[in-house]
Design a protein around this motif. Structure first.
Motif, short mmCIF file in Angstrom:
data_model
loop_
_atom_site.label_atom_id
_atom_site.label_comp_id
_atom_site.label_asym_id
_atom_site.label_seq_id
_atom_site.Cartn_x
_atom_site.Cartn_y
_atom_site.Cartn_z
N THR A 203 -7.44 75.04 -8.75
CA THR A 203 -6.11 75.21 -8.18
C THR A 203 -5.10 75.52 -9.28
OG1 THR A 203 -5.73 72.82 -8.35
CG2 THR A 203 -6.56 73.66 -6.25
N GLN A 395 5.01 77.70 -10.28
CA GLN A 395 4.00 76.87 -9.65
C GLN A 395 4.27 76.72 -8.16
OE1 GLN A 395 1.12 75.66 -10.55
NE2 GLN A 395 0.80 74.53 -8.64
N SER A 399 1.57 77.86 -5.44
CA SER A 399 0.98 76.91 -4.49
C SER A 399 1.13 77.42 -3.06
CB SER A 399 1.64 75.54 -4.63
OG SER A 399 1.36 74.97 -5.88
#
Length: 405
Positions: A203, A395, A399
């Motif tokens: 991830t 980020q 995500s």
């Protein structure tokens, strides 16, 4: 070409098949265009395979991905494409799995980490075709005149840059975070700081503590002290940084094999060392790969397999690598290159390949995340920027894109 893109190839009842391949051009002139490489390879292949013809269309890197996308969207996919990314086509079920088309020896010969980077959900769709790693280039003349040695740690890199600046060097360390290829320079620094784009589980982890520390150091210890030259990193592109190195204006910068020829052509004496880490050599360097993929639409699985097994022979992989100063994607060709004194200029890059890490190209979200990094990361080292806030915003977007996959 459009008229013959029917997907059946050959004349009715002849049993012949015409394969169509779209490929990227790695040359910088008509004299070394990739068309020359493919013409010779196809001629040799067709001489041994009378029932298979291969038509290759070569496009510049500025156009090739778009050309393939247009073909696929029009329902006229090529049999094979050799381009920069495979994930979108794999995610929509348009590609053969690698083991559908390659023989076991061919598939097993891929350099392991390149093979893994070609996987989506642990299934390989992307077949590596070209690879490269990065090293820290330094100008030997400037270093000798300054009485310094190549850096092995961040603190030494900063100290060397300070001395180079005092000697009037225009770019003590060139930091290209401009939109052309900022994602590459960024990844190289993140890896040297013990971080990266993703966690071990895959991830995104753009705003990890390691990454924030890395960019805070770049801002405070290099950029903030005027050690990266007159052009703001956000406005300095890789091509311009390479050109400045070839003019003798750069003390240090991250580079790939192409820079060797550029610098040597201009008479610049240079050396290359592994990228320094925080307290010594970085544990990993950045690797880059381009991809071959096989489309299902035309149903030429067996013929595609025969052609790819031929293209991935040691002889042909080495021929391509030599022509364009790239690293082989197969173990057999890598071992042959390592043992050949004529390839000693590439040996340092080859040595870094086993510990290299690649972009997360198995994610369909990567293209968008990469574009965001290119446009935004330069702000993290600007006078008014904040490493934590810029990486945090990157980020957040990453995500969201990842969750949408």
């Amino acid at each position: 070409m459009t008229a013959t893109f029917a997907g059946c190839g050959g004349s009715a009842g002849s049993g012949d098949v015409t394969l169509r391949l779209v490929a990227a051009d790695y040359g910088d002139s008509s004299a070394n265009s990739s068309k020359k490489y493919w013409d010779e390879l196809v001629k040799a292949f067709e001489a041994e395979h009378s029932g298979i013809k291969v038509e290759v269309s070569v496009y510049s890197w500025n156009d090739v991905d778009r050309k393939v996308r247009e073909m696929v969207d029009a329902g006229k996919a090529p049999d094979m494409a050799q381009i920069g990314a495979y994930a979108d086509y794999a995610a929509t079920g348009k590609l053969y799995e690698a083991d559908d088309v390659l023989s076991i020896p061919t598939q097993a010969d891929f350099v392991p980490q390149l093979s893994e980077a070609g996987q989506m959900n642990r299934v390989q769709y992307g077949m590596p075709f070209a690879s490269s790693t990065r090293l820290l280039f330094f100008n030997k003349t400037l270093f000798s005149e300054a009485g310094i040695t190549p850096p092995q740690s961040w603190s030494q890199l900063a100290a060397d840059a300070k001395v180079l600046k005092s000697k009037g060097v225009k770019y003590p360390y060139a930091l290209p975070l401009g939109p052309e290829e900022a994602q590459a320079e960024t990844m190289q620094w993140l890896l040297s700081g013990g971080g990266g784009y993703t966690q071990d589980v895959g991830t995104y982890a753009l705003d990890s503590p390691e990454n924030v520390k890395t960019f805070a150091w770049l801002k405070n210890d290099l950029v903030g002290k005027g050690l990266t030259g007159p052009t703001a990193p956000a406005k300095l592109n890789r091509a311009d940084a390479f050109a400045a190195f070839a003019r003798g204006e750069v003390g240090m910068l991250n580079g790939h094999p192409t820079l060797m020829k550029m610098a040597a052509k201009k008479g610049v004496k240079f050396g290359m060392v592994p990228m320094p880490g925080v307290n010594g050599k970085a544990k990993a360097t950045m690797g880059v790969a381009d991809w071959m993929m096989a489309f299902k639409q035309n149903g030429h699985r067996d013929q595609v397999g025969e052609f790819l097994d031929f293209a991935y022979s040691e002889k042909n992989v080495l021929a391509f690598s030599h022509e364009y100063d790239l690293l082989p994607v197969t173990t057999s060709a890598s071992e042959a290159m390592a043992a050949d004194q004529d390839d000693k200029d590439l040996a340092s890059f080859l040595k870094e390949l086993p510990s290299s890490q690649l972009y997360p190209v198995g994610k369909t979200s990567w293209a968008g995340v990469s574009a965001d990094i290119k446009s935004q990361i330069g702000k993290a080292v600007s006078p008014s920027g904040s490493a934590s806030s810029v990486l945090g915003e990157l980020q957040r977007k990453a995500s969201m894109a990842e969750n949408a996959e």
